[in-house]
Structures are given as structure tokens and as C-alpha cells.
Design a protein around this motif. Structure first.
Motif: not given
Length: 418
Positions: A126-130, A183-188, A215-220
């Protein structure tokens, strides 16, 4: 013979889906029969070859000389995208590197299917960048350019959580109000969607998407936070200089904990700076271990071990973490409670973003019928527990955490191109 596919280029893992003659979506085997491929490249300096996926990880872990690249999706739309990375005598841009990986996925899928693929629906968060619409648009343009350079002529995009909803909808027996949690590796990403068997074939589903937020939060990020909390203090993070007047710089520890920044530490200047820090450090032996680790180029291996520990804490309460560095070892304990504490601020941000999603739609949590969980990070106990606490009345549906987006993108590709 269909020339279309759905492609989920993920921060940690990627898939490619297509629809068979009976209209069923399937993932194409991309690596030794496996239907997922880790989003990893290894540029081998010894064989002058590029390795992908599990093979890339194996080359790195066995100590082959080369350059490992991972979490490439995280650089899209950021200032890092303009950087280049040195591969022997060449310098490659991130667009070229992403293109190499996507092109290899395309080549392998075409070999498996026996025909060319020219049309693709790409997943996107949904957002690459917040909080930056311009950077977000730029990220999609960068990804599109990298994909087009690999021979895809017709390219469409679909939100990854919507793709997951399309996969789930095939098995829904009645209309439901579903919150898709991806909830992926780089984004939620979060999407509130009406799903039902009757709506599945409609060409325009825009009215069924009540709200989306991400939001740009994920597993990494979870890997980084766990590393900063439990591992980096063993390398000197939080300690002081000899005179006691200041703490050691945080930036190198942040870089070592962040997949796509680790390579920066391998530059000669970065190593000189670390040695200078070691000479000024009160706990010089810990910083010396940091220097040794960087000199041996063990950074990605260390964070890979942290990731493994995070995954292990999905089904056990605690573990002893040990990572060898020459004749030494980094040793610490890790528990589910400590992981939850390290992730607390991120989980709060996830909860706030879910609240924004519900607010957009004018819906209360109790109205949500199904909580559809996809993406590997939904398995983290602190995350899963909080999600279920927010929606105690909702049916919890666990999809194929790594494959549902690719399957949904294949269905979308059939709708768009079929």
C-alpha cells in the motif's frame, strides 16, 4: 497458452503465479521444485557468476568470495536507490540488480511453462514509503522500469493485501467483511474488503475495497530490532569511550543490523572508522569483535542467524544464541518476552495503522468477520497475539503465508489480461 502471470517480488521471498486451463491459480516452481524463491542474489567473485535464491544463500554461507544482496525492495523510493554497489570492477545500480532478479524469475518460469510471459500484474505494498506520495510513486516507477527491462510488455499493479483477499475469496462460503493483514519482509499492509463468491468474478471490485493503509514495517525491521536489542550490545552498542564522556556511535550498529546497509561496512573507510572507535572504546574487546566480524564479511550471516532465532521463537519460549567470529563467539539469550519488548514500538505502530484503516471505512472492530493473516511476520507471537486481541470475535484465517499474494496476483492477471 497464457502469456500473463502474477509476480510477487517480496522483500524476503518472491513467487510467480499463473492460472491453469481450469481457472485455478498455481505457483510456478522457481528453484528445485520450490514455489518460493528467497529474494537474494550473490555475485560470485571466484566463478564470475550470479547466484539466486537458496543457491545464493548457500554460496555465501559456505564462505565463497563475493557480494550478497538482499532486501532489495526496501530501497525503492529511497535515497539509497541512487547508490551503486561494486561487483569486482563494475558498479551496479539497484534498478539493474532488481532487474537481474526479476529477469531470472521470468526465465525460470518460462522454462517451466514452456512459453514466453509478456504480461504481468505486479504486487505492490500500500505504501512503499510512508507519508511521502511522491516517493511512493517514484518507487512504483522504479520497479516498473526494472520489470519492463526484462521483457514484460504489459505491466499492471495490484495492492498485495488485495491480492491476498482474492486468493481467500475462492474459499469463502458467504459474504464477509474481512481485514487482510499482510505483514511482509519490508512492509505491513491492511485492507478492509468485502469478499464473497458472488463478487469474485466482477471486473470492478473498487466498491468492495472499503479502506487500505500501510506502514513501512516488516520482518527485516523485526530482525534489526532484535539484533539491536540482544546482539549489538555484545559488540559494544551502548558502551562509552575511555573518558566516559560519550557513548560509541550508533550508526555502525544500525548498519550491521539492517540487511541492505551491511555492505556499507565493508568499505575500507568504514573499517578504518571502526578501528578508530575500537581504540577509543572503554570495552575495546567487544568492538574488536565487531571489527573482526566486518573484516570476515560475516554481517549478513549474523543477521541471518538473528532471523533464524526470531523464527524459532515462534514456537518456543527461549533460546541460547551463539555466533562464532574467529576464535571468539557472540553469546546472548533470547526469549519471547524479550522479542516482544524489542518490537513493542513497532507493534504499536501496526495497531495505530489498523485503527486508521477502520476509521477510513467507518467500521468498528466488532464488525469484522474475518481476520485474514498473510506474510511470514504474522507468525511472530507478540504480533499474532495482539492482532487476535484486537479482534476477539473475528474468525482467524491463516493463508499460505508466503504464497497467497502470488496466487491472488495470478487471478488478477487473468481478470486483466485473460
Amino acid at each position: 497458452m497464457t502469456q500473463f502471470c502474477g509476480l510477487d517480488f517480496g522483500t524476503s521471498n518472491s513467487t510467480l503465479g499463473r492460472v491453469d486451463a481450469e481457472g485455478h491459480p498455481q505457483l510456478v516452481a522457481l528453484e528445485n521444485g520450490q514455489k518460493t524463491i528467497p529474494s537474494v542474489l550473490f555475485f560470485g567473485f571466484e566463478d564470475d557468476d550470479v547466484h539466486f535464491g537458496r543457491e545464493a544463500v548457500a554460496e555465501y554461507v559456505t564462505g565463497a568470495d563475493g557480494r550478497l544482496m538482499r532486501s532489495l525492495k526496501s530501497v525503492l523510493g529511497t535515497a539509497l536507490y541512487a547508490d551503486t554497489t561494486r561487483v569486482k570492477a563494475r558498479r551496479l545500480g539497484f534498478g539493474e540488480i532488481i532487474g537481474l532478479f526479476v529477469g531470472e524469475m521470468k526465465r525460470r518460469a518460462e522454462a517451466e511453462l514452456g512459453h514466453e510471459l509478456t504480461q504481468v500484474v505486479m504486487g505492490r505494498p500500500v505504501h512503499f514509503v510512508d507519508d511521502d506520495e511522491d516517493a511512493d510513486r517514484q518507487a512504483q516507477h522504479q520497479l516498473e522500469a526494472a520489470v519492463r527491462a526484462q521483457g514484460f510488455r504489459d505491466i499492471q499493479f495490484q495492492f498485495e493485501p488485495i491480492a491476498a483477499a482474492l486468493d481467500y475469496e475462492r474459499q469463502a462460503g458467504s459474504e464477509k467483511l474481512a481485514l487482510i493483514v499482510d505483514l511482509g519482509g519490508g512492509t505491513s499492509d491492511f485492507s478492509l474488503v468485502r469478499v464473497s463468491p458472488d463478487r469474485a468474478g466482477h471486473p470492478d471490485r473498487s466498491q468492495d475495497i472499503l479502506a487500505t493503509a500501510g506502514v513501512h514495517i516488516g520482518g527485516t525491521d523485526f530482525d534489526r530490532l532484535l539484533a539491536m536489542s540482544r546482539v549489538m550490545p555484545k559488540l559494544g552498542l551502548g558502551s562509552r569511550t575511555l573518558d566516559g564522556k560519550r557513548h560509541l556511535p550508533v550508526a555502525p550498529y544500525f548498519d550491521l543490523s539492517t540487511w541492505h546497509r551491511i555492505n556499507r561496512l565493508y568499505d575500507a573507510k568504514a573499517i578504518r572508522d571502526l578501528r578508530s572507535t575500537m581504540r577509543e572504546a572503554r570495552e575495546a574487546e567487544r568492538v574488536e569483535t565487531f571489527v573482526m566480524l566486518v573484516e570476515e564479511r560475516l554481517g549478513h550471516r549474523l543477521i541471518g542467524a538473528v532471523e533464524d532465532a526470531k523464527i524459532a521463537l515462534s514456537d518456543r519460549e527461549s533460546l541460547a544464541f551463539t555466533f562464532p567470529v574467529r576464535d571468539r563467539a557472540i553469546e546472548t539469550d533470547m526469549t519471547v518476552a524479550q522479542l516482544g519488548e524489542a518490537l513493542a514500538a513497532s507493534i504499536e505502530r501496526l495497531e495505530m495503522t489498523i485503527g486508521e484503516t477502520l476509521l477510513q471505512a467507518g467500521v468498528v472492530a466488532g464488525a469484522v468477520d474475518s481476520l485474514i493473516l498473510t506474510g511470514g511476520s504474522t507468525l511472530v507471537p507478540a504480533v499474532a497475539g495482539r492482532l487476535q486481541a484486537l479482534f476477539p470475535e473475528a474468525e482467524v484465517v491463516r493463508t499460505d503465508v508466503l504464497g497467497s499474494v502470488g496466487l491472488g496476483l495470478a487471478l488478477e492477471a487473468k481478470r486483466v489480461f485473460g
